[in-house]
Design a protein around this motif. Structure first.
Motif, PDB file in Angstrom:
ATOM      1  N   PHE A 162       0.801  -1.189   0.029  1.00 30.51           N
ATOM      2  CA  PHE A 162       0.027  -0.062  -0.032  1.00 30.51           C
ATOM      3  C   PHE A 162       0.803   1.198   0.131  1.00 30.51           C
ATOM      4  N   ASP A 174       1.156  -1.287   7.360  1.00 30.70           N
ATOM      5  CA  ASP A 174       0.810  -1.065   5.904  1.00 30.70           C
ATOM      6  C   ASP A 174      -1.011  -1.187   5.903  1.00 30.70           C
ATOM      7  N   GLU A 229      -3.718   1.488   5.147  1.00 31.73           N
ATOM      8  CA  GLU A 229      -4.774   1.456   4.060  1.00 31.73           C
ATOM      9  C   GLU A 229      -6.198   1.640   4.445  1.00 31.73           C
ATOM     10  N   TYR A 263      -6.867   5.384   5.261  1.00 30.08           N
ATOM     11  CA  TYR A 263      -6.814   5.807   4.058  1.00 30.08           C
ATOM     12  C   TYR A 263      -8.166   5.545   3.300  1.00 30.08           C
TER      13      TYR A 263
END
Length: 187
Positions: free
Chosen positions: A23, A129, A133, A136
């Motif tokens: 990601f 990670d 994500e 996000y």
């Protein structure tokens, strides 16, 4: 606006090369990026004190900043407030994400992931990670950064990461810790 800035203690671009986080590598190719430079404030507490400057709890409220797991106190400041000596990285990520899900949209969420630097393994980076994500996916504007990098000798690499929807102030220069909060306020 759904806005957040997340600091990951001890994450440097060297970790990207070694571990290839899926990601974060995608973000590197899609958003403005840069390098955070910091040779003096290389503990979570000292780095965050420099980032926050003279912004205290009352000023944070006025600026619509919602602190999350900021390591200037023990347990950490904000929502969640965690005892970092008694939890794992996975527990920290779960707690931060759980609160993040409740707080997003109420102001600028400013969060810290503090326990990555204890392990600095590819497995740990994969976990970070995955959670970044998830965050996000709920954001309109973001900043993922680290105030210093991975272990280097007896200290830390003075260069951290910066990936954001907001370009760095000067394309040809590194970002200093005192420049991070003004950038967060511009998100």
């Amino acid at each position: 606006m759904r806005v957040a800035a997340v600091g990951i203690m001890g994450l440097g671009y060297g970790s990207f090369a070694d571990c290839e986080p899926k990601f974060l590598n995608m973000l590197l190719n899609s958003y403005p990026r840069g390098v955070v430079e910091n040779s003096e404030n290389q503990t979570p507490k000292s780095a965050w004190l420099k980032i926050l400057g003279n912004i205290g709890p009352e000023e944070m409220k006025k600026l619509s900043i919602i602190p999350s797991n900021i390591p200037i106190t023990e347990p950490t400041m904000g929502y969640p407030s965690l005892d970092t000596e008694r939890i794992t990285l996975r527990e920290e990520l779960e707690a931060v994400y759980s609160e993040f899900s409740k707080l997003i949209g109420r102001g600028r969420v400013v969060a810290s992931i503090n326990l990555y630097e204890r392990e600095e393994s590819c497995e740990s980076l994969k976990l970070v990670d995955e959670y970044l994500e998830r965050m996000y996916m709920d954001l309109d504007s973001f900043m993922f950064f680290s105030p210093y990098g991975e272990r280097e000798g007896n200290g830390r690499n003075k260069y951290g990461i910066y990936i954001s929807t907001l370009p760095r102030p000067q394309e040809d220069q590194t970002i200093k810790l005192e420049e991070i909060m003004p950038l967060i306020l511009d998100l």
